[in-house]
Design an enzyme around this catalytic site. Structure first.
Site, short mmCIF file in Angstrom:
data_model
loop_
_atom_site.label_atom_id
_atom_site.label_comp_id
_atom_site.label_asym_id
_atom_site.label_seq_id
_atom_site.Cartn_x
_atom_site.Cartn_y
_atom_site.Cartn_z
CB SER A 1 32.88 -51.52 101.03
OG SER A 1 33.01 -50.12 100.86
CE LYS A 2 25.72 -52.39 97.00
NZ LYS A 2 26.26 -52.90 95.76
NE ARG A 3 33.62 -46.83 102.03
CZ ARG A 3 34.93 -46.72 101.91
NH1 ARG A 3 35.46 -45.60 101.50
NH2 ARG A 3 35.72 -47.71 102.23
#
Ligand code: GLU
Length: 493
Positions: free
Chosen positions: A258-260
């Site tokens: 994900s974006k993380r």
């Protein structure tokens, strides 16, 4: 299995956002499978959600696909015999099928309100009923009466009638093997919503069958949808395609990517300067391998060798370092002219350097620059910083180089000796320059380090640069000598 002589596969993105790494990997697998089997690769846009789907996102996805070099044989902008290829243009087809199922008694109208559904669920929970799904309340309404109520405008959905004796649903998956889904968990699910729009599980089956798809290759987050889709195939009297659910992609921490974890959309990777072929290679290795060891797998090899039986069922880990390494390997493998054309010219032009003048840039000049930068470049934009010193008459010498190289005792002597040795050179080439400088540290009684640091600082403005001789050849004799003189003014005696 469908009877088409060649596989037909599809990539079916929803244009609710950009093309992400997971989707792109699914696209690579479908494309490679089609190419390797002489099959057909279909691109279908799943834009049934009008609130979240936009034409702009569709364009972003098509652009990303083109950048990756994943050409589609049928789909938007190329057409084909099974179109239209946007679900928003196929609503009449879905309606026709829903009406057919209603007429055949395989689907029914449901008038339960959300409040009633919630109350039923609550009651099922309270009596610890193992079946917590839809209680089939509206199954018993007489079909003619239900039709009249629906036609009179009473809000309703249409549900698929899951045969009571259906039993567990077995999905045979090429990657996961046989997966059994408990019939008790498959309630009569909605195939058409109150607003008349068809649901995902219904459209996908309607389209995959109408488009004669033979293999559904998609992320395993869709595996749990598959039994419902199998039930739709059965209701429609159709043979399901083969399924291959590809493993999830995780970040290094084992959590779903994900974006993380950093950049997630293909465009972000493109903008960071990754080479599309290296990127496709890396995506292909997320869950697939050629032989368990080869890491460089070109698009051409994928298009010949890809096979579903080499897809792993374990989650794949996205490792940016490995991607970077692979990217650098692709850059190193380029010919000098290709590197000059594909990397140097666009990057230096974009940075405004190529036009800065002062450079007698002919093809040989570009090739030499390519030769010395290739092994130092991880990402295409690196070449800007690495070659900036070549553009411009003089060069700004950074603080560290001033202090550490020009501030050292003997720096002036080094610069003077270099100038005297280089002045008579007729052929100002890397080899000749290196040969002329080589004896000087000994002659001056200096360490090589002190000597070369002073020359490097003078010519390139910093303590780290591509090889000195070749760099000076690229600068040319006039500028190289001028830079030695300019540095002399700053140097300690
Ligand atoms: N449109 C779905 C998605 O973007 C794909 C559905 C499928 O491949 O069956 O996740």
């Amino acid at each position: 299995m469908a009877t088409t002589p060649h596989p037909r596969v599809r990539f079916a993105p929803s244009p609710t956002g950009k093309l992400h790494v997971g989707g792109a990997r699914t696209a690579v697998f479908n494309w490679a499978f089609a190419r390797a089997t002489g099959g057909v690769f279909v691109l279908r846009i799943e834009d049934t959600d009008p609130e979240r789907s936009t034409a702009e996102n569709e364009q972003v996805i098509l652009r990303a696909m083109r950048w990756l070099g994943l050409d589609w044989d049928e789909g938007p902008e190329v057409g084909g015999g099974y179109g239209p290829y946007r679900q928003s243009e196929r609503f009449d087809r879905y309606d026709e099928l829903v009406e057919r199922l209603l007429a055949e008694g395989k689907a029914y109208y449901c008038f339960c309100t959300p409040e009633q559904l919630e109350a039923d669920r609550e009651a099922a929970r309270a009596r610890k009923d193992p079946f917590q799904g839809y209680q089939r309340t509206c199954r018993s309404i007489d079909p003619a009466e239900a039709k009249a109520r629906a036609e009179a405008g009473e809000p309703c959905v249409v549900r698929l009638k899951v045969p009571e004796d259906r039993g567990d649903v077995l999905v045979h998956d090429i990657i996961h093997g046989d997966v059994t889904f408990n019939a008790a968990e498959l309630d009569d699910f909605v195939i058409r919503r109150t607003d008349g729009s068809p649901t995902y599980n219904f459209c996908v089956v309607a389209d995959d069958s109408a488009m004669a798809i033979t293999h559904v290759i998609r992320g395993d987050d869709h595996l749990s949808n598959t039994p419902r889709q199998v039930l739709v195939y059965e209701a429609l009297g159709l043979e399901p395609p083969l399924f291959a659910h590809v493993p999830m992609i995780c970040g290094p921490d084992g959590k779903k990517l994900s974006k993380r974890h950093g950049a997630t959309s293909v465009e972000e990777w493109r903008d960071e300067g990754y080479d599309p072929e290296a990127f496709v290679n890396y995506l292909a290795l997320l869950g697939w391998s050629l032989d368990g060891e080869t890491t460089m797998v070109s698009r051409a090899t994928l298009a010949k060798e890809f096979s579903l039986d080499r897809i792993s069922k374990n989650p794949a880990v996205f490792d940016t370092k490995k991607l970077q390494w692979l990217n650098a390997e692709y850059l190193k493998a380029m010919g000098d002219e290709e590197f000059a054309r594909e990397v140097l010219e666009p990057q230096l032009t974009a940075a405004g350097l190529a036009e800065a003048g002062c450079v007698d840039a002919n093809p040989a000049w570009w090739s030499l620059l390519a030769e010395i930068l290739k092994p130092r470049t991880k990402l295409a934009p690196d070449v800007v910083g690495l070659s900036r010193f070549l553009f411009g008459e003089g060069v700004e010498i950074d603080e560290k180089a001033r202090a550490k190289a020009l501030g050292k005792e003997g720096a002036a002597a080094a610069l003077e000796a270099a100038e005297a040795a280089l002045l008579p050179l007729e052929r100002f080439t890397g080899d000749e320059i290196d040969a002329a400088l080589e004896p000087l540290p000994d002659e001056l009684g200096q360490s090589k380090r002190v000597f070369y640091q002073a020359i490097r600082a003078a010519e390139t403005g910093s303590l780290a640069s591509p090889p000195l001789g070749a760099s000076m050849e690229l600068l040319g004799k006039g500028r190289s000598l001028k830079r030695l003189e300019a540095a002399l003014e700053l140097a300690s005696a």
